[in-house]
Scaffold this active site. Sequence first.
Site, PDB file in Angstrom:
ATOM      1  N   HIS A   7      57.930  22.824  67.376  1.00  0.00           N
ATOM      2  CA  HIS A   7      57.374  21.781  66.504  1.00  0.00           C
ATOM      3  C   HIS A   7      56.768  20.660  67.313  1.00  0.00           C
ATOM      4  O   HIS A   7      57.053  20.501  68.490  1.00  0.00           O
ATOM      5  CB  HIS A   7      58.425  21.221  65.538  1.00  0.00           C
ATOM      6  CG  HIS A   7      59.610  20.564  66.189  1.00  0.00           C
ATOM      7  ND1 HIS A   7      60.741  21.259  66.562  1.00  0.00           N
ATOM      8  CD2 HIS A   7      59.847  19.273  66.541  1.00  0.00           C
ATOM      9  CE1 HIS A   7      61.620  20.427  67.105  1.00  0.00           C
ATOM     10  NE2 HIS A   7      61.109  19.213  67.118  1.00  0.00           N
ATOM     11  N   HIS A  79      57.321  13.593  70.194  1.00  0.00           N
ATOM     12  CA  HIS A  79      57.667  14.626  71.174  1.00  0.00           C
ATOM     13  C   HIS A  79      57.117  15.981  70.744  1.00  0.00           C
ATOM     14  O   HIS A  79      56.706  16.160  69.601  1.00  0.00           O
ATOM     15  CB  HIS A  79      59.183  14.713  71.413  1.00  0.00           C
ATOM     16  CG  HIS A  79      60.010  15.129  70.239  1.00  0.00           C
ATOM     17  ND1 HIS A  79      60.554  14.238  69.333  1.00  0.00           N
ATOM     18  CD2 HIS A  79      60.405  16.357  69.807  1.00  0.00           C
ATOM     19  CE1 HIS A  79      61.247  14.893  68.417  1.00  0.00           C
ATOM     20  NE2 HIS A  79      61.167  16.181  68.672  1.00  0.00           N
ATOM     21  N   GLU A 130      61.054  18.274  74.251  1.00  0.00           N
ATOM     22  CA  GLU A 130      62.324  18.816  73.779  1.00  0.00           C
ATOM     23  C   GLU A 130      62.297  20.321  74.032  1.00  0.00           C
ATOM     24  O   GLU A 130      61.283  20.974  73.805  1.00  0.00           O
ATOM     25  CB  GLU A 130      62.464  18.544  72.273  1.00  0.00           C
ATOM     26  CG  GLU A 130      63.729  19.104  71.647  1.00  0.00           C
ATOM     27  CD  GLU A 130      63.843  18.816  70.145  1.00  0.00           C
ATOM     28  OE1 GLU A 130      62.820  18.517  69.509  1.00  0.00           O
ATOM     29  OE2 GLU A 130      64.969  18.893  69.625  1.00  0.00           O
TER      30      GLU A 130
HETATM   31 CO    CO Z   1      62.343  17.688  67.736  1.00  0.00          CO
END
Ligand code: CO
Length: 134
Positions: A7, A79, A130
């Site tokens: 994502h 992020h 991430e």
């Molecule tokens: Co995330």
Amino acid sequence: MIGRLNHVAIAVPDLAAASKLYREGLGAQVSDPVEQPDHGVTVVFVELENTKVELLEPLGSGSPIQNFLDKSPAGGIHHVCYEVPDIDAAAERLKAQGARVLGDGKPKTGAHGKPVLFLHPKDFNGTLVELEEA
Ligand code: CO
């Protein structure tokens, strides 16, 4: 080592307005808001064919995205999340190369109930990265 883009997370000052923009403006499938008090955010998931966009609004005091919005009041990309097959192996490999894993350096349970870690933006071209085990 990294696989799919899991994502892209975008911090937003007004989740209802941002949801409307994606649902009506962009014609995307947008979930109902989900409160994640452990992570200090309320999230909606924008489901795309090949990945997701997560719109994040601060929840409660001390939200990790409040500082970001203080600096970028209109919101912005917070992020990106890449999938890795083995989070512990990924952490060891990155630490051996001098990359900084945020927090105590150990994977935590992330917003999707899977182990995640975050890498210092200064080690990745100014982008908070991430990694999620998937
Ligand atoms: Co995330």
